[in-house]
Scaffold this motif. Sequence first.
Motif, mmCIF file in Angstrom:
data_model
loop_
_atom_site.group_PDB
_atom_site.id
_atom_site.type_symbol
_atom_site.label_atom_id
_atom_site.label_comp_id
_atom_site.label_asym_id
_atom_site.label_seq_id
_atom_site.Cartn_x
_atom_site.Cartn_y
_atom_site.Cartn_z
ATOM 1 N N VAL A 8 0.833 -1.193 0.000
ATOM 2 C CA VAL A 8 0.000 0.000 0.000
ATOM 3 C C VAL A 8 0.872 1.249 0.000
ATOM 4 N N ARG A 9 1.882 1.238 0.856
ATOM 5 C CA ARG A 9 2.702 2.422 1.023
ATOM 6 C C ARG A 9 4.080 2.015 1.511
ATOM 7 N N GLY A 10 5.101 2.675 1.029
ATOM 8 C CA GLY A 10 6.470 2.404 1.446
ATOM 9 C C GLY A 10 7.080 3.615 2.126
ATOM 10 N N TYR A 11 8.342 3.529 2.417
ATOM 11 C CA TYR A 11 9.073 4.624 3.051
ATOM 12 C C TYR A 11 9.169 5.793 2.085
ATOM 13 N N ASP A 12 8.798 6.985 2.519
ATOM 14 C CA ASP A 12 8.873 8.179 1.703
ATOM 15 C C ASP A 12 9.688 9.213 2.461
ATOM 16 N N GLY A 13 10.997 9.198 2.230
ATOM 17 C CA GLY A 13 11.861 10.114 2.952
ATOM 18 C C GLY A 13 13.275 10.042 2.424
ATOM 19 N N LEU A 14 14.204 10.612 3.139
ATOM 20 C CA LEU A 14 15.607 10.644 2.756
ATOM 21 C C LEU A 14 16.406 9.670 3.624
ATOM 22 N N LEU A 15 17.439 9.084 3.030
ATOM 23 C CA LEU A 15 18.330 8.184 3.763
ATOM 24 C C LEU A 15 19.756 8.690 3.678
ATOM 25 N N ASP A 16 20.516 8.462 4.702
ATOM 26 C CA ASP A 16 21.940 8.758 4.701
ATOM 27 C C ASP A 16 22.627 7.710 5.553
ATOM 28 N N ASN A 17 23.711 7.142 5.025
ATOM 29 C CA ASN A 17 24.495 6.169 5.771
ATOM 30 C C ASN A 17 23.638 4.976 6.205
ATOM 31 N N PHE A 18 23.051 4.302 5.243
ATOM 32 C CA PHE A 18 22.159 3.165 5.488
ATOM 33 C C PHE A 18 22.967 1.886 5.689
ATOM 34 N N GLN A 19 22.737 1.176 6.800
ATOM 35 C CA GLN A 19 23.478 -0.047 7.129
ATOM 36 C C GLN A 19 22.510 -1.193 7.417
ATOM 37 N N LEU A 20 22.860 -2.393 6.925
ATOM 38 C CA LEU A 20 22.137 -3.624 7.265
ATOM 39 C C LEU A 20 23.119 -4.556 7.957
ATOM 40 N N TRP A 21 22.711 -5.089 9.080
ATOM 41 C CA TRP A 21 23.559 -5.985 9.865
ATOM 42 C C TRP A 21 22.906 -7.358 9.960
ATOM 43 N N THR A 22 23.723 -8.391 10.135
ATOM 44 C CA THR A 22 23.213 -9.762 10.252
ATOM 45 C C THR A 22 22.837 -10.107 11.685
ATOM 46 N N ARG A 23 22.986 -9.140 12.576
ATOM 47 C CA ARG A 23 22.674 -9.367 13.983
ATOM 48 C C ARG A 23 22.171 -8.070 14.597
ATOM 49 N N GLU A 24 21.570 -8.181 15.759
ATOM 50 C CA GLU A 24 21.115 -7.013 16.495
ATOM 51 C C GLU A 24 22.317 -6.307 17.115
ATOM 52 N N LEU A 25 22.388 -4.990 16.951
ATOM 53 C CA LEU A 25 23.476 -4.223 17.556
ATOM 54 C C LEU A 25 23.049 -3.688 18.912
ATOM 55 N N ALA A 27 23.072 -0.842 21.957
ATOM 56 C CA ALA A 27 22.976 0.619 21.935
ATOM 57 C C ALA A 27 24.368 1.245 21.845
ATOM 58 N N ALA A 28 25.342 0.661 22.538
ATOM 59 C CA ALA A 28 26.715 1.180 22.498
ATOM 60 C C ALA A 28 27.326 1.034 21.100
ATOM 61 N N GLU A 29 27.054 -0.095 20.422
ATOM 62 C CA GLU A 29 27.568 -0.292 19.060
ATOM 63 C C GLU A 29 26.942 0.705 18.088
ATOM 64 N N ILE A 30 25.663 0.960 18.245
ATOM 65 C CA ILE A 30 24.994 1.934 17.380
ATOM 66 C C ILE A 30 25.605 3.317 17.587
ATOM 67 N N GLN A 31 25.801 3.693 18.822
ATOM 68 C CA GLN A 31 26.395 5.003 19.118
ATOM 69 C C GLN A 31 27.801 5.109 18.547
ATOM 70 N N THR A 32 28.588 4.051 18.658
ATOM 71 C CA THR A 32 29.942 4.044 18.099
ATOM 72 C C THR A 32 29.896 4.195 16.586
ATOM 73 N N ASN A 33 28.968 3.496 15.933
ATOM 74 C CA ASN A 33 28.864 3.566 14.476
ATOM 75 C C ASN A 33 28.429 4.947 13.990
ATOM 76 N N VAL A 34 27.737 5.700 14.830
ATOM 77 C CA VAL A 34 27.321 7.047 14.465
ATOM 78 C C VAL A 34 28.516 7.992 14.459
ATOM 79 N N THR A 35 29.451 7.778 15.359
ATOM 80 C CA THR A 35 30.568 8.716 15.519
ATOM 81 C C THR A 35 31.862 8.277 14.849
ATOM 82 N N GLN A 36 31.945 7.036 14.362
ATOM 83 C CA GLN A 36 33.164 6.552 13.712
ATOM 84 C C GLN A 36 32.868 6.130 12.283
#
Length: 71
Positions: A8-25, A27-36
């Motif tokens: 019916v409807r998909g994502y309608d917006g902008l993306l930047d630095n899109f990542q797909l991981w094979t496991r759940e990250l 909160a600390a890993e997500i924060q690290t990936n934002v700054t490094q």
Amino acid sequence: MRLGANGVRGYDGLLDNFQLWTRELSAAEIQTNVTQQLTGSESGLYAWYPFKEGGGSTSTDVASAAPARAS
């Protein structure tokens, strides 16, 4: 690639630095990936599109070098 498309409807917006991981990250890993800057060879990184091409409708998956086209 379709994000959130349910027929019916998909994502309608902008993306930047899109990542797909094979496991759940954690909160600390997500924060690290934002700054490094990632290298593309991180364990568990399945796909990464940093969208640094400067324009156009194609981006390259840094983790596998596979192209993706926006439509």
